[in-house]
Design a protein around this motif. Structure first.
Motif, PDB file in Angstrom:
ATOM      1  N   ILE A  79       0.711  -1.188   0.029  1.00  0.00           N
ATOM      2  CA  ILE A  79       0.111  -0.098  -0.013  1.00  0.00           C
ATOM      3  C   ILE A  79       1.027   1.327   0.018  1.00  0.00           C
ATOM      4  CG2 ILE A  79      -1.621   1.575   1.291  1.00  0.00           C
ATOM      5  CD1 ILE A  79      -2.898  -1.211   2.265  1.00  0.00           C
ATOM      6  N   GLU A  80       1.873   1.212   0.740  1.00  0.00           N
ATOM      7  CA  GLU A  80       2.881   2.493   0.963  1.00  0.00           C
ATOM      8  C   GLU A  80       3.383   2.675  -0.613  1.00  0.00           C
ATOM      9  OE1 GLU A  80       5.657   4.834   3.392  1.00  0.00           O
ATOM     10  OE2 GLU A  80       3.941   3.793   4.138  1.00  0.00           O
ATOM     11  N   TYR A  81       3.985   1.689  -1.085  1.00  0.00           N
ATOM     12  CA  TYR A  81       4.812   1.807  -2.311  1.00  0.00           C
ATOM     13  C   TYR A  81       3.685   2.467  -3.624  1.00  0.00           C
ATOM     14  CZ  TYR A  81       7.181   1.033  -6.584  1.00  0.00           C
ATOM     15  OH  TYR A  81       8.030   1.110  -8.065  1.00  0.00           O
ATOM     16  N   PHE A  82       2.500   1.899  -3.671  1.00  0.00           N
ATOM     17  CA  PHE A  82       1.735   1.977  -4.629  1.00  0.00           C
ATOM     18  C   PHE A  82       1.059   3.378  -4.293  1.00  0.00           C
ATOM     19  CE2 PHE A  82       1.974  -2.654  -5.463  1.00  0.00           C
ATOM     20  CZ  PHE A  82       2.493  -2.366  -6.489  1.00  0.00           C
ATOM     21  N   ALA A  83       0.764   3.663  -2.991  1.00  0.00           N
ATOM     22  CA  ALA A  83       0.114   5.194  -2.655  1.00  0.00           C
ATOM     23  C   ALA A  83       1.086   6.482  -3.148  1.00  0.00           C
ATOM     24  CB  ALA A  83      -0.401   5.093  -1.310  1.00  0.00           C
ATOM     25  N   ILE A  84       2.424   6.077  -2.782  1.00  0.00           N
ATOM     26  CA  ILE A  84       3.451   6.956  -3.018  1.00  0.00           C
ATOM     27  C   ILE A  84       3.553   7.061  -4.732  1.00  0.00           C
ATOM     28  CG2 ILE A  84       5.825   7.645  -3.123  1.00  0.00           C
ATOM     29  CD1 ILE A  84       6.102   5.910  -0.474  1.00  0.00           C
ATOM     30  N   SER A  85       3.531   6.017  -5.221  1.00  0.00           N
ATOM     31  CA  SER A  85       3.503   6.030  -6.764  1.00  0.00           C
ATOM     32  C   SER A  85       2.418   6.901  -7.462  1.00  0.00           C
ATOM     33  CB  SER A  85       3.620   4.653  -7.308  1.00  0.00           C
ATOM     34  OG  SER A  85       4.771   4.126  -7.154  1.00  0.00           O
ATOM     35  N   TYR A  86       1.174   6.615  -6.893  1.00  0.00           N
ATOM     36  CA  TYR A  86      -0.090   7.213  -7.226  1.00  0.00           C
ATOM     37  C   TYR A  86       0.102   8.793  -7.043  1.00  0.00           C
ATOM     38  CZ  TYR A  86      -5.027   8.201  -7.976  1.00  0.00           C
ATOM     39  OH  TYR A  86      -6.241   8.689  -8.685  1.00  0.00           O
ATOM     40  N   ALA A  87       0.640   9.155  -5.762  1.00  0.00           N
ATOM     41  CA  ALA A  87       0.424  10.336  -5.397  1.00  0.00           C
ATOM     42  C   ALA A  87       1.392  11.328  -6.320  1.00  0.00           C
ATOM     43  CB  ALA A  87       1.014  10.644  -3.849  1.00  0.00           C
ATOM     44  N   PHE A  88       2.542  10.827  -6.760  1.00  0.00           N
ATOM     45  CA  PHE A  88       3.581  11.708  -7.305  1.00  0.00           C
ATOM     46  C   PHE A  88       3.168  11.344  -8.793  1.00  0.00           C
ATOM     47  CE2 PHE A  88       6.718  11.193  -3.970  1.00  0.00           C
ATOM     48  CZ  PHE A  88       6.224  12.334  -3.499  1.00  0.00           C
ATOM     49  N   ARG A  89       2.865  10.129  -9.432  1.00  0.00           N
ATOM     50  CA  ARG A  89       2.595   9.917 -10.839  1.00  0.00           C
ATOM     51  C   ARG A  89       1.273  10.344 -11.559  1.00  0.00           C
ATOM     52  NH1 ARG A  89       7.260   6.342 -12.754  1.00  0.00           N
ATOM     53  NH2 ARG A  89       8.093   5.694 -10.726  1.00  0.00           N
ATOM     54  N   GLU A  90       0.274  10.141 -10.680  1.00  0.00           N
ATOM     55  CA  GLU A  90      -1.146  10.393 -11.043  1.00  0.00           C
ATOM     56  C   GLU A  90      -1.452  11.613 -10.593  1.00  0.00           C
ATOM     57  OE1 GLU A  90      -2.586   8.286 -13.373  1.00  0.00           O
ATOM     58  OE2 GLU A  90      -0.490   6.961 -13.359  1.00  0.00           O
ATOM     59  N   LEU A  91      -1.435  11.914  -9.368  1.00  0.00           N
ATOM     60  CA  LEU A  91      -1.920  13.180  -8.846  1.00  0.00           C
ATOM     61  C   LEU A  91      -0.998  14.351  -8.880  1.00  0.00           C
ATOM     62  CD1 LEU A  91      -3.418  11.875  -5.523  1.00  0.00           C
ATOM     63  CD2 LEU A  91      -4.683  12.177  -7.584  1.00  0.00           C
ATOM     64  N   ASN A  92       0.211  14.130  -9.309  1.00  0.00           N
ATOM     65  CA  ASN A  92       1.423  15.017  -9.611  1.00  0.00           C
ATOM     66  C   ASN A  92       1.764  16.067  -8.561  1.00  0.00           C
ATOM     67  OD1 ASN A  92       3.376  16.074 -11.565  1.00  0.00           O
ATOM     68  ND2 ASN A  92       1.879  17.877 -12.209  1.00  0.00           N
ATOM     69  N   LEU A  93       1.660  15.496  -7.403  1.00  0.00           N
ATOM     70  CA  LEU A  93       1.896  16.149  -6.002  1.00  0.00           C
ATOM     71  C   LEU A  93       3.490  16.208  -5.985  1.00  0.00           C
ATOM     72  CD1 LEU A  93      -0.161  14.182  -3.343  1.00  0.00           C
ATOM     73  CD2 LEU A  93      -0.753  16.381  -4.891  1.00  0.00           C
ATOM     74  N   ALA A  94       3.825  17.446  -5.790  1.00  0.00           N
ATOM     75  CA  ALA A  94       5.295  17.750  -5.577  1.00  0.00           C
ATOM     76  C   ALA A  94       5.894  17.099  -4.220  1.00  0.00           C
ATOM     77  CB  ALA A  94       5.251  19.252  -5.504  1.00  0.00           C
ATOM     78  N   LYS A  95       5.187  16.831  -3.184  1.00  0.00           N
ATOM     79  CA  LYS A  95       5.810  16.479  -1.786  1.00  0.00           C
ATOM     80  C   LYS A  95       4.852  15.650  -1.122  1.00  0.00           C
ATOM     81  CE  LYS A  95       8.436  17.848   2.053  1.00  0.00           C
ATOM     82  NZ  LYS A  95       9.101  18.845   2.973  1.00  0.00           N
ATOM     83  N   LEU A  96       5.197  14.725  -0.356  1.00  0.00           N
ATOM     84  CA  LEU A  96       4.363  13.960   0.761  1.00  0.00           C
ATOM     85  C   LEU A  96       4.986  14.414   1.966  1.00  0.00           C
ATOM     86  CD1 LEU A  96       3.636  10.774  -0.901  1.00  0.00           C
ATOM     87  CD2 LEU A  96       2.159  12.515  -0.871  1.00  0.00           C
ATOM     88  N   ASN A  97       4.164  14.810   3.025  1.00  0.00           N
ATOM     89  CA  ASN A  97       4.427  14.978   4.471  1.00  0.00           C
ATOM     90  C   ASN A  97       3.570  13.984   5.351  1.00  0.00           C
ATOM     91  OD1 ASN A  97       6.341  17.419   3.936  1.00  0.00           O
ATOM     92  ND2 ASN A  97       4.339  17.986   3.314  1.00  0.00           N
ATOM     93  N   CYS A  98       4.248  13.420   6.268  1.00  0.00           N
ATOM     94  CA  CYS A  98       3.816  12.501   7.332  1.00  0.00           C
ATOM     95  C   CYS A  98       3.920  12.749   8.696  1.00  0.00           C
ATOM     96  CB  CYS A  98       3.493  11.240   6.921  1.00  0.00           C
ATOM     97  SG  CYS A  98       5.061  10.472   7.036  1.00  0.00           S
TER      98      CYS A  98
END
Length: 99
Positions: free
Chosen positions: A8-27
């Protein structure tokens, strides 16, 4: 490492950056949750600080670890992360359904 949480972590990160085009994730990770800190570190999240006594949990004040991952860091290293954990990640299919 090698469970559903990692997939879930790997695919969520990939989705956030590749599909949603987010610049950064914070947690934020609560103090004492070393398992989650280690998992995020394996997916290249970097330590960005610690907030002392930041959250109230029952009668205890806990600190919060701040972590971050940029799109450029992920895109440069995602293939290496995949190779490192491929045996675990290939066991799962993660699908995102937009509402």
């Amino acid at each position: 490492m090698g469970g559903l949480g990692s997939a879930i972590e790997y695919f969520a990160i990939s989705y956030a950056f590749r599909e949603l085009n987010l610049a950064k994730l914070n947690c934020e990770v609560l103090e004492g949750n070393s398992t989650v800190l280690r998992m995020h570190a394996k997916f290249m999240f970097q330590d960005e600080g610690f907030l002392r006594a930041h959250k109230q949990r029952q009668d205890v004040r806990l600190g919060v670890h701040l972590l971050g991952l940029t799109k450029s860091e992920w895109l440069q290293n995602a293939a290496a992360v995949w190779e490192r954990y491929v045996n675990s990640l290939e066991r799962f299919t993660v699908t995102v359904h937009e509402v």
